[in-house]
Design an enzyme around this catalytic site. Sequence first.
Site: not given
Ligand code: GLY
Length: 410
Positions: A184, A120
Amino acid sequence: MRKIILLMCVAAMAACCGEKAEAPLSEVIDIALENARTQYTLMAEKYEPQEGRLPKSWVGKVGEEGGEDISSDSRWWCSGFFPGTLWYLYENSGDEKMLAWARQFTDRVEREKYTTTNHDVGFMLMNSFGNGLRISQDAAENERYKEVLLTGARSLATRFQPHIGLIRSWDHNRDKWQYPVIIDNMMNLELMLWAANYAMEEGFEDAAALRKIALSHADSTMVNHFREDFGSYHVVSYDTLSGRVEMRQTHQGYADESTWSRGEAWGLYGYTMMYRLTKEQRYLTQAQEIAKFMIHHKNMPTDYIPYWDFDEPAIPNVPRDASAAAIMASALVELADFSTPEQAAEYMKVAEIQVRTLASPEYTAPVGENGNFILMHSTGGFPFGSEVDVPLTYADYYFIEALTRLKNRL
Ligand code: GLY
């Protein structure tokens, strides 16, 4: 405030006369940005004295007393969104208070440049320091921000395994997945490509390697994460020895074979961004196919605010996800710039409907309510009963980005 009340009166009068009075889009944008600036002023004042804390969500009922602020430290994957929104609000208003807060809350995220335990880092640093670098005029600050971004990208690069060809997303659930990669993760490639370009300019020897990581990840995701119809899997896990796909599953979606709305929106945004930064045709085609899937899906509502999963059987009696709509709107406005006039017209039409809907009282909370978040009705993790029908920092961030992109385009 006067403008906001005026717009609401116009809408109310139109509704009671059965007319469809539509304010010009530029006016909707200006009012929404002004409303956001007021809400985020209150939010920043609230969080300024809470050292190291950043807003995450709020639990309560809009229009009723009470409610509980939910915050996090910088470790939460969303820590960069609040500072990022402050940067956008400063860019749009020139409000010096917004600038001071943008700097202050950006600094709260700095330690994440050393994070190597999840993917992240791109979300955290690109929205905070990346926007700061783009917007700040302070040369010394810019140098410091560049160091943070480059260090962050190098931390992220430690999670890339060349024989698999992708950046590993999570380290948790090791008994379930050998090497999980989630859709993601496409979003983190913006940081990687920024760092590759910067390293190239500075003559750093890892420039080519950083670029290769980003392209390899995007290419493998294109092959392994998408079905024939361009709907996406949330999690694809790889065998750590052979490097081959071991399973395709969901984590935040309805089912392994369903398409989780926010995941699909990450894909749309991710490939649009990859085309912007590389000009490789295959990424543009991928983004356009994803846009087609989303816009024309049988379960896409007429206001284009997706249900939390495209394949949830209980549709229409399930929560929407305003965050997916905001990400999609922002991506579509950018994608329009790269597309044919016919495609661009369709993308802009959809983005406009989304933005008008999000800016209406149906989704935008009154000032002083909703824990000072801008938007209501997002869905974080439906399968775990977590963050269902709540405000979320990333819904606000991409909504403000979409408004800014639209404003710049008009
Ligand atoms: N990256 C986590 C979400 O979109 O919930």
